[in-house]
Enzyme design. Structure first.
Site, PDB file in Angstrom:
ATOM      1  N   ILE A 152      41.737  38.737  47.056  1.00 21.73           N
ATOM      2  CA  ILE A 152      41.590  40.401  46.887  1.00 21.73           C
ATOM      3  C   ILE A 152      42.634  40.779  45.746  1.00 21.73           C
ATOM      4  CG2 ILE A 152      41.031  42.561  47.768  1.00 21.73           C
ATOM      5  CD1 ILE A 152      38.897  40.662  48.371  1.00 21.73           C
ATOM      6  N   TYR A 153      43.698  40.767  46.180  1.00 18.57           N
ATOM      7  CA  TYR A 153      44.893  40.866  45.227  1.00 18.57           C
ATOM      8  C   TYR A 153      44.780  40.383  43.903  1.00 18.57           C
ATOM      9  CZ  TYR A 153      49.485  41.232  43.284  1.00 18.57           C
ATOM     10  OH  TYR A 153      50.812  41.593  42.629  1.00 18.57           O
TER      11      TYR A 153
END
Length: 266
Positions: A152-153
């Site tokens: 996600i990051y």
């Protein structure tokens, strides 16, 4: 007249390091954090620097607060020469499927919407006077590389790489420059927090990470030098490039690097 830098997410970590470095060179600096307490604590630590440092809380996910930050800087210093979208959140201990929805939402709103909103507001103000520099903080995943736990990051940072390129092209004839920063792997409060939350996982990667990580005070002067001298819109400022990575790996085979985490109690 001193120049002015606005740095979001600058009460700790690399943002604080950049604020200290700009201030030590006599710049006016505007810092931000999530709360009055964090801003005041950071201001207290920076009061002995050569430049004038002021600050106010700002949730970068809220455009009205970003606009208020711009207005605050203009009211105090009349100009903003450099705007750095540094505020971000990295939660890297989960796979994509295991990442809590609340953490996904916070990473996207902080990393992406905060940077998009901040750069839009800064760009509009800078275009009106015909000059200025905007820097967006990238990170792991921004070049498309995959790291476990960073699905996600890394997605947010990959998106910001594209966004920064697009913004640079759209502003190319305005006098406003757009730059991308890859600060490398830095030992920050966030890194220490995640290590403490899962010590077993951290210990498995500690040796490799120790080869590549750096301290805030090591990287900040380089980044500030590069930002001040920045002249090519759309370009990337990278501390930990491929050549440096390979050099460290080879050097580490000959002599062990001092432990970079020990001073943080890890």
């Amino acid at each position: 007249m001193p120049q002015t830098a606005v740095i979001t997410g600058s009460t700790k970590g690399i943002g604080f390091g950049l604020a200290r470095e700009f201030a030590s060179r006599g710049w006016n600096v505007v810092i931000t954090g999530r709360s009055d307490e964090s801003v005041n604590a950071a201001l207290g630590s920076l009061e002995k620097e050569d430049g004038r440092v002021i600050g106010q809380p700002c949730n970068v996910a809220e455009n009205d607060q970003l606009q208020a930050l711009w207005d605050f800087a203009i009211d105090a210093f009349n100009t903003v020469d450099i705007w750095i979208n540094n505020a971000g959140l990295a939660r890297t201990q989960w796979s994509i499927l295991d990442t809590p929805d609340s953490e996904i939402h916070t990473m996207i709103t902080t990393n992406m919407l905060g940077t998009i909103g901040g750069s839009k507001i800064a760009a509009k103000g800078m275009v009106s006077v015909g000059y200025g520099k905007i820097f967006n903080m990238l990170g792991g995943g921004s070049d498309g590389e995959y790291f476990p736990g960073m699905g996600i990051y890394g997605t947010t940072k990959r998106g910001l790489n594209y966004y920064s390129d697009a913004l640079a092209k759209e502003l190319k004839d305005t006098g406003v420059l757009v730059g991308k920063i890859r600060p490398g792997m830095i030992v920050t409060e966030a890194v220490v927090r995640e290590a403490q939350e899962d010590l077993e996982r951290f210990q498995k990667s500690r040796k490799f990470m120790n080869t590549l990580v750096d301290q805030v005070e090591t990287v900040s002067p380089f980044l500030v030098d590069q930002m001040i001298g920045f002249e090519k819109t759309g370009a990337k400022i990278a501390w930990l490039n491929t050549f440096k990575i390979m050099g460290r790996i080879v050097k580490n085979m000959i002599s062990k690097r001092p432990d970079q985490f020990e001073r943080f109690g890890l």
